[in-house]
Design an enzyme around this catalytic site. Structure first.
Site, PDB file in Angstrom:
ATOM      1  N   SER A  68       0.693  -1.426  -0.133  1.00  0.00           N
ATOM      2  CA  SER A  68      -0.056  -0.083   0.097  1.00  0.00           C
ATOM      3  C   SER A  68       0.805   1.101  -0.169  1.00  0.00           C
ATOM      4  CB  SER A  68      -1.064  -0.141   1.326  1.00  0.00           C
ATOM      5  OG  SER A  68      -1.842  -1.140   1.275  1.00  0.00           O
ATOM      6  N   CYS A 100     -20.231  -8.206   3.124  1.00  0.00           N
ATOM      7  CA  CYS A 100     -20.209  -7.944   4.408  1.00  0.00           C
ATOM      8  C   CYS A 100     -18.934  -7.921   4.979  1.00  0.00           C
ATOM      9  CB  CYS A 100     -21.192  -8.376   5.335  1.00  0.00           C
ATOM     10  SG  CYS A 100     -22.686  -8.351   4.889  1.00  0.00           S
TER      11      CYS A 100
END
Ligand SMILES: *Cc1c(COP(=O)(O)O)cnc(C)c1O
Length: 394
Positions: A70, A323
């Protein structure tokens, strides 16, 4: 138990663990200190840099250690954006199914007045070269395209995309987090200017990665402070983690062709077996994909329930749906390849590796078949489909 979620993370290899444990002890000194304990750390750090550089065809000074994929993605994109902005070039090309580390960084640049073009990834999950060339403009400062997708595993024609960028004099970055250690990656053959990698996706430790930046390209540091990493990334280096990453990458690259052959055979068996389940479809091209990636949609079920029931059967997998990620939207990757919401919700990602056995493959096929049949037996959507009140899509 069968671990089939290697795209989420991999288990550290024994050699990487041994290296890390040993070095927590041996390299406790600060690599910036001049006395001998510090210098030992410095030597280990620089050896790791050299090893990693050699493994991808780079020079040691072109490797910047980061906290993972990231951070490397953020740094690559923000560096190119800064260079671009200084020349009045504020257009960036990427794709619709990049990792969020890329997409969210681009979102932020949009707020700063950058214009972003996201290329279509088509039904097969592959970017078209001519579409990239058509998208390049006078004010394009960066093209950032992932090497291999983390959900559907499709591998992009990186070398040819890089060639196009070179021809038009545009910086080219690739998020190679899923590719490196699994398929051949070489910064020269691949024509890339910047490349992101993360150790925990190739049996190294979490929280460590690197960014390759071709020499001559000015890097913007995200973290300000000391002069570590030639002033491009401040903070005392995680020497044991970095050295363990180098060891893991060396192992992965050395066993790459053997693993590729072995794992892709098992992947193809899984694809063949799961394709027999009615109203199912493989996501992404069947061949231009990572050796360990299998991703399916099953009509009439929820990926979430599928995962829980597979977990009961000892299979650890993942789904691009709902979810798990805390949001109600299905995976942006599946939507990008044209899956409609209902179908995208019923997805399953299995990412196997060299430790997956033939028995595991058979067991997974049987378990998924059973669970899908069971879930469909009380699914209202499935009932409507069978009754003809809704049209089957798959
Ligand atoms: C895992 C992953 C990342 C993020 O890497 P971290 O080291 O976890 O920050 C970025 N891009 C891709 C494609 C990934 O799979």
């Amino acid at each position: 138990m069968i671990y089939a979620d290697n795209a989420a993370t991999t288990k550290m290899s024994k050699a990487a663990i041994d290296t890390m444990f040993r070095l927590v002890n041996d390299t406790w000194g600060n690599a910036s200190s001049l006395y001998s304990v510090g210098q030992t750390s410095k030597e280990v750090l620089e050896q790791a840099r050299e090893d990693i550089a050699n493994l991808i065809g780079a020079e040691p000074k072109e490797i910047i250690f980061t906290s993972g994929g990231s951070e490397a993605d953020n740094q690559a994109i923000l560096s190119a954006a800064k260079i671009g902005a200084s020349k009045g070039k504020k257009h960036i090309i990427s794709s619709a199914f990049e990792h969020h580390a890329v997409l969210h960084t681009l979102e932020r640049l949009k707020e700063d007045g950058f214009e972003i073009t996201l290329l279509d990834v088509h039904e097969d999950g592959i970017i078209r070269e001519d579409e990239l060339e058509d998208a390049i403009r006078e004010d394009t400062c960066l093209v950032t395209i992932m090497y291999a997708n983390n959900e559907i595993g499709t591998v992009q024609p990186i070398s040819r995309l890089g060639e196009i960028c070179k021809k038009h004099n545009v910086l080219f970055h690739t998020d190679a987090v899923q590719a490196i250690g699994h398929i051949p990656v070489n910064v020269n053959d691949d024509n890339v200017d910047m490349l992101s990698a993360s150790a925990h996706k190739f049996h190294g430790p979490k929280g460590v990665g690197f960014l390759y930046v071709k020499k001559g390209i000015r890097v913007t540091n995200l973290i300000n402070g000391g002069a570590q990493e030639k002033g491009r990334r401040a903070g005392t280096e995680n020497v044991p983690g970095i050295a363990a990453m180098a060891v893991a990458l060396k192992e992965a690259v050395e066993s790459l062709s053997e693993n590729y052959e072995n794992v892709s055979k098992k992947r193809d068996c899984l694809i063949e077996g799961l394709s027999k389940i009615e109203h199912s479809a493989l996501n992404g091209d069947a061949k231009k994909r990572l050796p360990g990636n299998v991703n399916f949609c099953f009509e009439g079920i929820e990926g979430e329930s599928l995962l829980l029931l597979l977990d009961d059967k000892g299979i650890m997998a993942s789904s691009g749906s709902a979810c798990t990620s805390g949001s109600l939207d299905p995976s942006h990757v599946l939507l990008a390849i044209g899956r409609v919401h209902d179908v995208a919700h019923g997805s399953l990602r299995l990412t196997i590796n060299e430790e997956t056995t033939d028995e595991d493959v058979e067991y997974i096929i049987k378990a998924v078949d059973e669970v899908v049949t069971y879930l469909r037996s009380f699914s209202p959507i499935w009932r409507d489909l069978v009754a003809g009140k809704k049209q089957f899509i798959l």
